[in-house]
Design an enzyme around this catalytic site. Structure first.
Site, short mmCIF file in Angstrom:
data_model
loop_
_atom_site.label_atom_id
_atom_site.label_comp_id
_atom_site.label_asym_id
_atom_site.label_seq_id
_atom_site.Cartn_x
_atom_site.Cartn_y
_atom_site.Cartn_z
CB CYS A 273 -13.87 4.40 -13.63
SG CYS A 273 -14.63 6.03 -13.60
CD GLU B 123 -3.02 -0.67 -0.04
OE1 GLU B 123 -3.28 0.51 -0.30
OE2 GLU B 123 -3.47 -1.62 -0.69
CB CYS C 291 -19.28 4.17 -19.62
SG CYS C 291 -18.55 5.66 -18.91
CB CYS D 253 -22.48 5.78 -13.13
SG CYS D 253 -21.24 7.02 -13.48
CB CYS E 98 -18.40 0.65 -16.12
SG CYS E 98 -18.44 1.11 -14.39
S1 SF4 Z 1 -20.11 4.25 -15.76
FE1 SF4 Z 1 -19.43 5.79 -14.31
S2 SF4 Z 1 -18.10 4.67 -12.91
FE2 SF4 Z 1 -18.36 3.42 -14.73
S3 SF4 Z 1 -16.63 3.94 -16.08
FE3 SF4 Z 1 -18.36 5.24 -16.65
S4 SF4 Z 1 -18.03 7.11 -15.45
FE4 SF4 Z 1 -16.79 5.51 -14.51
#
Ligand code: SF4
Length: 358
Positions: free
Chosen positions: A198, A43, A205, A214, A208
């Site tokens: 992200c 870390e 997205c 989001c 994601c």
């Molecule tokens: S949906 Fe939202 S959290 Fe996911 S990659 Fe896109 S901006 Fe980032």
């Protein structure tokens, strides 16, 4: 302030955990044989540094200092030598100091209470949460750079991370969303989502798992979050003249003070300009010798808050000054032994240029 229902919290963490099972990183060196010591080391190394850069440093460091006790008993020079090139050397000094506290106060074990972990030097709230979650099966929220970005976009958190208000809002969100069980997988998943999906410049997205929750995705505002640091100023420029004194095969190095830039590392002595050279030599060597050559603006090094133009004065000595052998902060070192000392990267680069020494 965001206030989430139990259903919202459960949906968020279950999306994150499902994604983790399929795509999360599980093969990083610090994810096997997990101990608090190994997680702590990883870390700290990962702060401001990419995973790929950290891995060889981590492996070399653990080989030399496999336990808290070996790290605590090592000399600071030996520890800094293992940090050479990784930057932000205060991290290495704090690791060493914290290891000594654990040796003396906790029988060389890593403490398991959050308040005790936070009292150790160099460990902030997010790092403490990560260590206790990953290594000790506890549930704590984290907020490293990757997690901050994911949450700032998901909940359109206004403002820059440097402000207390923005950070308070992000902590309030991560506290609520971190589940009580499987917090280790959840936290790892959030870090991985920020690092792999992200990302700073290209949020992916389409791949994601968080599109449902989001706000940036719904409003197409991904590029507005996180908020930028206001008024980015041009970095000031500074100049220094490094003094490369040598006698036969030996170079004069100087140990920098423990606090400040390159704290505790071995470097070349410095003066502001060649006007100050004779005075420096009289004071530190007991006699003066004119430089053989001065190489101007040989290297530019970027620090966070300024850039440094480095010139070098190359000075051949006709005998070793007696005064230097009386100090612990100045040392004539055989050129071949220099790799055994922790040096700042730009100084190593300068010495690698073989500046007509002999
Ligand atoms: S949906 Fe939202 S959290 Fe996911 S990659 Fe896109 S901006 Fe980032």
């Amino acid at each position: 302030m965001n206030c989430f229902s139990n259903k919202q919290k459960a949906d968020f963490s279950s999306s994150v955990l499902k994604w983790f099972d399929l795509h999360g990183r599980t093969q990083l060196p610090w994810q096997s044989n997990k101990t608090a010591y190994r997680v702590w080391l990883s870390e700290i190394m990962l702060q401001q540094t990419q995973v790929a850069t950290v891995i060889p440093y981590y492996q070399r460091f653990l080989k030399s200092f496999p336990t808290i006790q070996t790290l605590a008993d090592a000399s600071i020079d030996h520890v800094l030598q293992h940090w050479q090139g990784l930057g932000y050397y205060a991290r290495a000094r704090n690791l060493h100091c914290a290891a000594q506290i654990m040796r003396d106060k906790y029988q060389s074990e890593f403490p398991l209470e959050m308040s005790e972990v936070l009292a150790l030097p160099g460990i902030g709230r997010s790092t403490a949460g990560a260590i206790l979650t990953f290594a000790c099966n506890q549930s704590w929220p984290i907020l490293d750079g990757n997690v901050k970005r994911v949450l700032a976009r998901c909940y359109q958190v206004e403002g820059w991370y440097g402000t207390a208000k923005t950070m308070a809002e992000l902590w309030q969100i991560t506290e609520q969303l971190t589940p009580k069980t499987k917090a280790d997988d959840y936290n790892q998943a959030m870090m991985d989502l920020g690092a792999l999906v992200c990302t700073k410049s290209k949020p992916d997205c389409e791949n994601c798992p968080l599109t449902q929750s989001c706000d940036s995705f719904s409003n197409d505002t991904q590029y507005l979050y996180p908020g930028k640091k206001p008024n980015k100023k041009v970095k000031p420029k500074k100049q220094t003249l490094m003094l490369l004194h040598y006698y036969e095969n030996q170079l004069l190095l100087y140990r920098r003070p423990p606090v400040g830039i390159w704290g505790g590392l071995w470097s070349l002595p410095e003066v502001e300009s060649d006007q100050d050279l004779s005075e420096w030599q009289n004071q530190n060597l007991g006699y003066t010798t004119a430089p053989k050559e001065i190489k101007s603006d040989l290297l530019r090094h970027q620090f966070t808050h300024f850039s440094l133009d480095i010139s070098v004065a190359i000075i051949a000595l006709d005998h070793l000054p007696a005064r230097v052998s009386d100090t612990t902060d100045f040392k004539f070192i055989d050129q071949r032994a220099i790799p055994n000392y922790g040096l700042p990267t730009p100084v190593s680069k300068l010495l690698a240029l073989k500046l007509c020494v002999r």
